[in-house]
Design a protein around this motif. Structure first.
Motif, mmCIF file in Angstrom:
data_model
loop_
_atom_site.group_PDB
_atom_site.id
_atom_site.type_symbol
_atom_site.label_atom_id
_atom_site.label_comp_id
_atom_site.label_asym_id
_atom_site.label_seq_id
_atom_site.Cartn_x
_atom_site.Cartn_y
_atom_site.Cartn_z
ATOM 1 N N GLN A 137 0.584 -1.407 -0.354
ATOM 2 C CA GLN A 137 0.255 -0.344 -0.105
ATOM 3 C C GLN A 137 1.442 1.370 0.207
ATOM 4 N N ALA A 138 1.895 1.423 0.438
ATOM 5 C CA ALA A 138 2.556 2.491 1.178
ATOM 6 C C ALA A 138 3.722 3.160 -0.879
ATOM 7 N N PHE A 139 3.612 1.548 -0.793
ATOM 8 C CA PHE A 139 4.345 1.451 -2.850
ATOM 9 C C PHE A 139 3.693 2.612 -3.351
ATOM 10 N N CYS A 140 2.574 1.890 -3.266
ATOM 11 C CA CYS A 140 1.790 2.735 -4.591
ATOM 12 C C CYS A 140 1.144 3.629 -3.917
ATOM 13 N N ALA A 141 1.071 3.817 -3.249
ATOM 14 C CA ALA A 141 0.816 5.411 -2.499
ATOM 15 C C ALA A 141 1.791 6.118 -2.881
ATOM 16 N N VAL A 142 2.960 6.003 -2.536
ATOM 17 C CA VAL A 142 4.300 6.343 -3.228
ATOM 18 C C VAL A 142 4.303 6.925 -4.945
ATOM 19 N N ALA A 143 3.766 5.536 -5.299
ATOM 20 C CA ALA A 143 3.541 6.092 -6.768
ATOM 21 C C ALA A 143 2.631 7.119 -7.361
ATOM 22 N N ARG A 144 1.868 7.135 -6.789
ATOM 23 C CA ARG A 144 0.524 7.860 -7.272
ATOM 24 C C ARG A 144 1.720 9.306 -7.193
ATOM 25 N N GLU A 145 2.075 9.616 -5.249
ATOM 26 C CA GLU A 145 2.407 10.773 -5.061
ATOM 27 C C GLU A 145 3.333 11.074 -6.458
ATOM 28 N N LEU A 146 4.527 10.641 -6.850
ATOM 29 C CA LEU A 146 5.245 11.019 -8.309
ATOM 30 C C LEU A 146 4.506 11.120 -9.288
ATOM 31 N N ASP A 147 3.159 10.584 -9.219
ATOM 32 C CA ASP A 147 2.597 10.929 -10.204
ATOM 33 C C ASP A 147 2.887 9.853 -11.997
ATOM 34 N N TYR A 148 3.380 8.350 -11.295
ATOM 35 C CA TYR A 148 3.383 7.128 -11.879
ATOM 36 C C TYR A 148 2.037 6.536 -11.610
ATOM 37 N N LEU A 149 1.126 6.133 -12.870
ATOM 38 C CA LEU A 149 -0.029 5.092 -13.428
ATOM 39 C C LEU A 149 0.337 3.520 -12.815
ATOM 40 N N TRP A 150 1.909 3.652 -13.091
ATOM 41 C CA TRP A 150 1.913 2.043 -13.398
ATOM 42 C C TRP A 150 2.850 1.558 -12.290
ATOM 43 N N ALA A 151 2.742 0.608 -10.707
ATOM 44 C CA ALA A 151 3.452 -0.214 -9.950
ATOM 45 C C ALA A 151 3.820 -1.897 -10.133
ATOM 46 N N TRP A 152 5.061 -1.582 -10.136
ATOM 47 C CA TRP A 152 4.827 -3.352 -10.650
ATOM 48 C C TRP A 152 6.416 -4.206 -9.074
ATOM 49 N N SER A 153 5.723 -5.108 -8.912
ATOM 50 C CA SER A 153 6.198 -5.790 -7.248
ATOM 51 C C SER A 153 6.089 -6.924 -7.533
ATOM 52 N N ASP A 154 7.747 -7.580 -6.813
ATOM 53 C CA ASP A 154 7.822 -8.374 -8.298
ATOM 54 C C ASP A 154 6.529 -9.903 -7.118
ATOM 55 N N THR A 155 6.877 -9.961 -6.182
ATOM 56 C CA THR A 155 6.171 -11.229 -5.353
ATOM 57 C C THR A 155 4.123 -10.750 -5.868
ATOM 58 N N CYS A 156 3.609 -9.642 -5.721
ATOM 59 C CA CYS A 156 2.163 -9.425 -6.780
ATOM 60 C C CYS A 156 2.412 -9.537 -8.209
ATOM 61 N N CYS A 157 3.081 -9.640 -9.082
ATOM 62 C CA CYS A 157 3.010 -8.948 -10.103
ATOM 63 C C CYS A 157 3.387 -10.902 -10.757
ATOM 64 N N ILE A 158 3.702 -11.823 -10.420
ATOM 65 C CA ILE A 158 4.403 -13.024 -11.046
ATOM 66 C C ILE A 158 3.412 -14.253 -9.815
ATOM 67 N N ASP A 159 3.454 -14.793 -11.014
ATOM 68 C CA ASP A 159 2.235 -16.049 -10.691
ATOM 69 C C ASP A 159 3.519 -17.389 -10.346
ATOM 70 N N LYS A 160 4.437 -17.267 -9.152
ATOM 71 C CA LYS A 160 5.167 -18.409 -9.182
ATOM 72 C C LYS A 160 4.661 -19.604 -8.815
ATOM 73 N N HIS A 161 3.543 -19.911 -8.921
ATOM 74 C CA HIS A 161 3.476 -21.418 -9.197
ATOM 75 C C HIS A 161 3.622 -21.816 -11.039
ATOM 76 N N SER A 162 3.008 -21.132 -11.859
ATOM 77 C CA SER A 162 3.585 -20.786 -13.122
ATOM 78 C C SER A 162 4.892 -21.413 -13.582
ATOM 79 N N SER A 163 5.552 -22.270 -14.105
ATOM 80 C CA SER A 163 7.292 -22.905 -14.117
ATOM 81 C C SER A 163 7.528 -21.708 -15.313
ATOM 82 N N ALA A 164 6.696 -22.109 -16.548
ATOM 83 C CA ALA A 164 6.777 -20.952 -17.848
ATOM 84 C C ALA A 164 7.050 -19.997 -17.167
ATOM 85 N N GLU A 165 5.721 -19.654 -16.575
ATOM 86 C CA GLU A 165 6.368 -18.030 -15.795
ATOM 87 C C GLU A 165 7.237 -17.181 -15.163
#
Length: 332
Positions: free
Chosen positions: A45-73
């Motif tokens: 939440q804090a990371f996303c808040a910083v992103a918005r504060e700095l006027d970015y529309l998109w934020a990426w965090s590895d644990t949240c954006c990667i499906d670690k259950h997919s070996s191909a991904e």
């Protein structure tokens, strides 16, 4: 068209998060389809808040954006990770274990394997402390452009400033790049090799479950094959079961590389010339043992090329080198 391209590019600028959570972070399945601000995951939440504060529309965090259950991904992710951080407009480094008055060197973030490329890949980096405050209340747009922070980073990591400010992935100075990772560790032992793929700009199979020695062995043999740089053979420690010319652990590169050998002249006779000439023999022997991995010529630390094997009788008296540690290249 230029105006449209500029506006579209600006809309899709994104920032990345580099972190070492004090506890398990949220995974993709934990946040998928949910509003992040309605969840008890304060770090994200804090990371996303910083992103918005700095006027970015998109934020990426590895644990949240990667499906670690997919070996191909997961395979694609490891191959692309360096590029994702390199192409980000900004990387936020969250040091969850550093209070506002703490120093960078005390953070576990600097002892993790994956965070090495997350430090080197981005063009712009900002460090945030435990309470999501800018490190030491500095307000630059890029901490890796701040002289004081750069000096501290060099002391903490052992990485020269020139690499911290302008790093290019590849094989140049391969021995130094391995040394940067020597004291770092990963949760899964084989990840210490996988985390270096981006540093060396290599694309190799990711085989979770393989012995860590094999993962490291594949990486090292590919570095030698692509670069022809046998400084990678300058290590001290346990030999690998993958190949006895290679180390079993990345920690074998902790020590500084041995100094560049200096040629003796006829005016500077050495009483240990037979032992000293063994340096060339060992280099050539190591080269012959690794020929199965190589697609290019090796480069020898000596002035003579190592693209051919030489017999003991072919060494002239003047073909002698200073050699400080004959046990650095273990024989099988």
């Amino acid at each position: 068209m230029r105006l449209i391209q500029a506006n579209v590019s600006e809309c899709f600028l994104y920032i990345t998060l580099s972190h070492r959570w004090s506890e398990s972070g949220p995974l993709l399945r934990d946040i998928e389809g949910r509003v992040i601000y309605d969840m008890p995951v304060r770090g994200v939440q804090a990371f996303c808040a910083v992103a918005r504060e700095l006027d970015y529309l998109w934020a990426w965090s590895d644990t949240c954006c990667i499906d670690k259950h997919s070996s191909a991904e997961l395979q694609e992710t490891i191959a692309s990770m360096f590029a994702w951080y390199r192409h980000s407009a900004l990387t936020i480094v969250y040091l969850s274990d550093i209070p506002d008055t703490g120093s960078l060197g005390n953070s576990e973030w600097f002892r993790r394997g994956w965070t090495l490329q997350e430090l080197l890949a981005p063009q712009t980096v900002l460090f945030y402390t435990q309470n999501w405050s800018l490190y030491e209340d500095l307000t630059p747009s890029n901490h890796t452009a701040d002289i004081a922070v750069l000096e501290e980073l060099e002391r903490v990591t052992g990485i020269e400033t020139r690499f911290l400010t302008n790093f290019s992935p590849g094989w140049d100075d391969a021995r130094s790049r391995l040394q940067w990772a020597a004291l770092r560790h990963t949760t899964r032992p084989e990840d210490i090799a996988y985390s270096l793929f981006g540093i060396f700009n290599l694309h190799l199979p990711v085989l979770y479950g393989e012995p860590a020695e094999n993962a490291l062995g594949h990486l090292l043999s590919e570095i030698i094959s692509q670069s022809g740089d046998i400084s990678v053979l300058d290590w001290v420690g346990e030999a690998s079961s993958f190949h006895s010319c290679l180390p079993a652990h990345i920690t074998s590169y902790e020590r500084l590389p041995s100094s560049q050998p200096q040629r003796h002249t006829e005016e500077q006779p050495s009483t240990t010339s037979q032992a000293l000439s063994l340096f060339d023999i060992l280099c050539d022997l190591a080269a012959s043992l690794l020929l199965q991995f190589l697609s290019r010529f090796l480069t020898s630390p000596s002035t003579a090329p190592a693209d051919r094997l030489r017999t003991l009788d072919s060494y002239a008296p003047s073909d002698v080198y200073d050699f400080h540690s004959l046990n650095r290249v273990p024989l099988p």
